[in-house]
Scaffold this motif. Structure first.
Motif, PDB file in Angstrom:
ATOM      1  N   ASP A 213       0.821  -1.207   0.000  1.00  0.00           N
ATOM      2  CA  ASP A 213       0.000   0.000   0.000  1.00  0.00           C
ATOM      3  C   ASP A 213       0.856   1.258   0.000  1.00  0.00           C
ATOM      4  O   ASP A 213       0.488   2.280  -0.592  1.00  0.00           O
ATOM      5  N   VAL A 214       2.030   1.182   0.626  1.00  0.00           N
ATOM      6  CA  VAL A 214       2.948   2.329   0.615  1.00  0.00           C
ATOM      7  C   VAL A 214       3.553   2.489  -0.779  1.00  0.00           C
ATOM      8  O   VAL A 214       3.681   3.606  -1.286  1.00  0.00           O
ATOM      9  N   GLN A 215       3.939   1.376  -1.404  1.00  0.00           N
ATOM     10  CA  GLN A 215       4.447   1.436  -2.768  1.00  0.00           C
ATOM     11  C   GLN A 215       3.410   2.077  -3.696  1.00  0.00           C
ATOM     12  O   GLN A 215       3.745   2.933  -4.519  1.00  0.00           O
ATOM     13  N   ASP A 216       2.160   1.656  -3.550  1.00  0.00           N
ATOM     14  CA  ASP A 216       1.094   2.197  -4.403  1.00  0.00           C
ATOM     15  C   ASP A 216       0.910   3.689  -4.164  1.00  0.00           C
ATOM     16  O   ASP A 216       0.695   4.458  -5.114  1.00  0.00           O
ATOM     17  N   ALA A 217       0.988   4.114  -2.905  1.00  0.00           N
ATOM     18  CA  ALA A 217       0.816   5.527  -2.581  1.00  0.00           C
ATOM     19  C   ALA A 217       1.934   6.377  -3.182  1.00  0.00           C
ATOM     20  O   ALA A 217       1.694   7.466  -3.717  1.00  0.00           O
ATOM     21  N   VAL A 218       3.168   5.871  -3.096  1.00  0.00           N
ATOM     22  CA  VAL A 218       4.308   6.601  -3.670  1.00  0.00           C
ATOM     23  C   VAL A 218       4.193   6.663  -5.187  1.00  0.00           C
ATOM     24  O   VAL A 218       4.402   7.712  -5.803  1.00  0.00           O
ATOM     25  N   GLU A 219       3.838   5.538  -5.797  1.00  0.00           N
ATOM     26  CA  GLU A 219       3.687   5.513  -7.251  1.00  0.00           C
ATOM     27  C   GLU A 219       2.612   6.494  -7.712  1.00  0.00           C
ATOM     28  O   GLU A 219       2.811   7.264  -8.663  1.00  0.00           O
ATOM     29  N   GLU A 220       1.483   6.489  -7.033  1.00  0.00           N
ATOM     30  CA  GLU A 220       0.389   7.388  -7.409  1.00  0.00           C
ATOM     31  C   GLU A 220       0.803   8.851  -7.262  1.00  0.00           C
ATOM     32  O   GLU A 220       0.502   9.685  -8.117  1.00  0.00           O
TER      33      GLU A 220
END
Length: 301
Positions: A213-220
């Motif tokens: 979820d952190v990876q997704d947040a950074v990517e977004e």
């Protein structure tokens, strides 16, 4: 009964609550002295913190030799922003996942003033040329221009940043400098003597230990960076106009640029899959009744 309902309500509240804020490290190439790197990347760190709710701090090295040593040793970092050859190494060896890359591909340019540039690449043989040290991408790509070590410039790795080489041209401390294109385009009064082949743009990747979820947040956040009116300073400092998706398949062979670097070890070859031998065909006509234990085998027409 009421107690059970209370426990259930509390459990559901914890389940629905967002992940607690955490601290993450972002490794960057030593393109600047450590103190200057903190200033250059601070706008990016602030943007990521504001966008994701987590705290990000920079991790850099004194020079490329130390950076390469730490990379080979698998020093723990959570994210990395670097050129494709390092990103590919992290992906293949350390389990990193590329998240986004700069829209602009990476190229390096060999710059000189107009008078020296007229002589072409051969005119720089034996003359001083400044580049960041090996295994920076610029240094390795300059070795592709000058494959014969006897007929090559005197490469000086004396700068603490890519712009230092350009400034040394103006101060007549060197005859040319190898720099990334996002730096070269800032100096239209210098001439490109040679330009390297193209690579995938600088890449932000995440370690496998970072929650999805952190990876997704950074990517977004990075994909929306160019849409944020307050993000102009971030993009300017990074020498980019936008970040786009970075499919992992694009990095399959990117670490090959490191093959000739001291300390590089090829990845072990995957063992070939064992193939079970096919059963041999049996010729029933060649088998006697005795071989079949006295049974007679017949076949209808």
């Amino acid at each position: 009964m009421m107690i059970k309902k209370c426990f259930l309500t509390v459990a559901m509240a914890f389940t629905a609550a967002p992940a607690l804020a955490a601290n993450y490290t972002l490794a960057v190439e030593p393109n600047y002295p450590p103190a200057q790197a903190e200033q250059v990347y601070q706008p990016l760190l602030d943007y990521l913190s504001a966008s994701t709710g987590h705290t990000f701090r920079i991790k850099t090295a004194a020079n490329y030799h130390v950076y390469w040593r730490d990379l080979r040793a698998g020093m723990k970092v959570d994210f990395a922003f670097e050129e494709a050859h390092f990103a590919g190494y992290r992906m293949g060896r350390l389990g990193f996942t590329p998240l986004v890359r700069t829209l602009e591909p990476t190229r390096y340019s060999l710059l000189a003033d107009a008078m020296i540039a007229e002589e072409g690449t051969s005119g720089l043989i034996g003359r001083p040329v400044v580049s960041m040290p090996s295994p920076s991408m610029g240094y390795l790509l300059m070795l592709e221009i000058y494959r014969n070590p006897i007929a090559a410039p005197e490469i000086k790795s004396v700068g603490t940043g890519w712009r230092d080489g350009v400034e040394m041209i103006f101060s007549q401390e060197t005859d040319a400098a190898m720099v990334p294109n996002y730096i070269a385009q800032l100096y239209p009064n210098l001439v490109v003597v040679s330009e390297s082949r193209e690579f995938i743009g600088r890449t932000l990747s995440a370690a496998g230990t970072v929650p999805s979820d952190v990876q997704d947040a950074v990517e977004e956040a990075m994909l929306k960076l160019h849409e944020d009116p307050g993000s102009y300073e971030v993009l300017v400092e990074l020498g980019a106009t936008q970040f786009v998706d970075a499919p992992a398949a694009e990095y399959t062979n990117s670490e090959s640029l490191l093959a000739g670097v001291f300390g590089y070890k090829p990845r072990p070859a995957k063992p070939a899959a064992e193939v079970e031998p096919e059963p041999e065909a049996i010729d029933l006509d060649s088998i006697s009744d005795e071989d079949l234990g006295g049974l007679e085998v017949t076949a209808d027409n």
